[in-house]
Design a protein around this motif. Sequence first.
Motif, PDB file in Angstrom:
ATOM      1  N   LYS A  32       1.047  -1.053   0.000  1.00 17.79           N
ATOM      2  CA  LYS A  32       0.008  -0.088   0.066  1.00 17.79           C
ATOM      3  C   LYS A  32       0.780   1.239   0.121  1.00 17.79           C
ATOM      4  O   LYS A  32       2.030   1.364   0.597  1.00 17.79           O
ATOM      5  CB  LYS A  32      -0.958  -0.029   1.185  1.00 17.79           C
ATOM      6  CG  LYS A  32      -1.910  -1.111   1.215  1.00 17.79           C
ATOM      7  CD  LYS A  32      -2.763  -1.238   2.034  1.00 17.79           C
ATOM      8  CE  LYS A  32      -3.743  -2.206   2.384  1.00 17.79           C
ATOM      9  NZ  LYS A  32      -4.783  -2.526   3.429  1.00 17.79           N
ATOM     10  N   ASN A  82      -4.246   7.441  -1.315  1.00 17.56           N
ATOM     11  CA  ASN A  82      -4.068   6.070  -0.927  1.00 17.56           C
ATOM     12  C   ASN A  82      -4.122   5.198  -2.118  1.00 17.56           C
ATOM     13  O   ASN A  82      -4.912   5.481  -3.012  1.00 17.56           O
ATOM     14  CB  ASN A  82      -4.418   5.311   0.335  1.00 17.56           C
ATOM     15  CG  ASN A  82      -6.072   5.407   0.228  1.00 17.56           C
ATOM     16  OD1 ASN A  82      -6.490   4.623  -0.652  1.00 17.56           O
ATOM     17  ND2 ASN A  82      -6.337   6.007   1.064  1.00 17.56           N
ATOM     18  N   THR A 102      -2.081   1.175  -4.294  1.00 19.96           N
ATOM     19  CA  THR A 102      -1.103   0.211  -4.224  1.00 19.96           C
ATOM     20  C   THR A 102      -0.072   0.309  -5.044  1.00 19.96           C
ATOM     21  O   THR A 102      -0.309   1.364  -6.031  1.00 19.96           O
ATOM     22  CB  THR A 102      -1.980  -1.055  -4.262  1.00 19.96           C
ATOM     23  OG1 THR A 102      -2.601  -1.055  -5.814  1.00 19.96           O
ATOM     24  CG2 THR A 102      -3.139  -1.249  -3.550  1.00 19.96           C
TER      25      THR A 102
END
Length: 108
Positions: free
Chosen positions: A31, A42, A44
Amino acid sequence: MRSKAWIAEDINRGGVIGNSRLTLAFGADGKVSGSDHCNRFNGTYTADGSKLTISPLASTRRACLGEALPGQARKCLGALVGEPAWSFTSDGALLPAGADAARIVLLR
């Protein structure tokens, strides 16, 4: 688990705005998260050798004063997403490489 954040020192050779702080942290769990001074984001990432791929990032939508900070945030997030090859410079900065890559210099 969170790692120490990288801090943007330069975006496309235009520096960063005065007291603004753009951060990026890579977790061991794949992440990535950070802040563009006004909003948190946010997503990945995957890493394979020098290739670091960051997914499209989800971001909060808090209002920022003026046009400069939101414009800087768009440039920063645009430089992060995609599949540029990343390298470390001699002074420890993280830098996307390649002719088509937007340039963002991240330091710890």
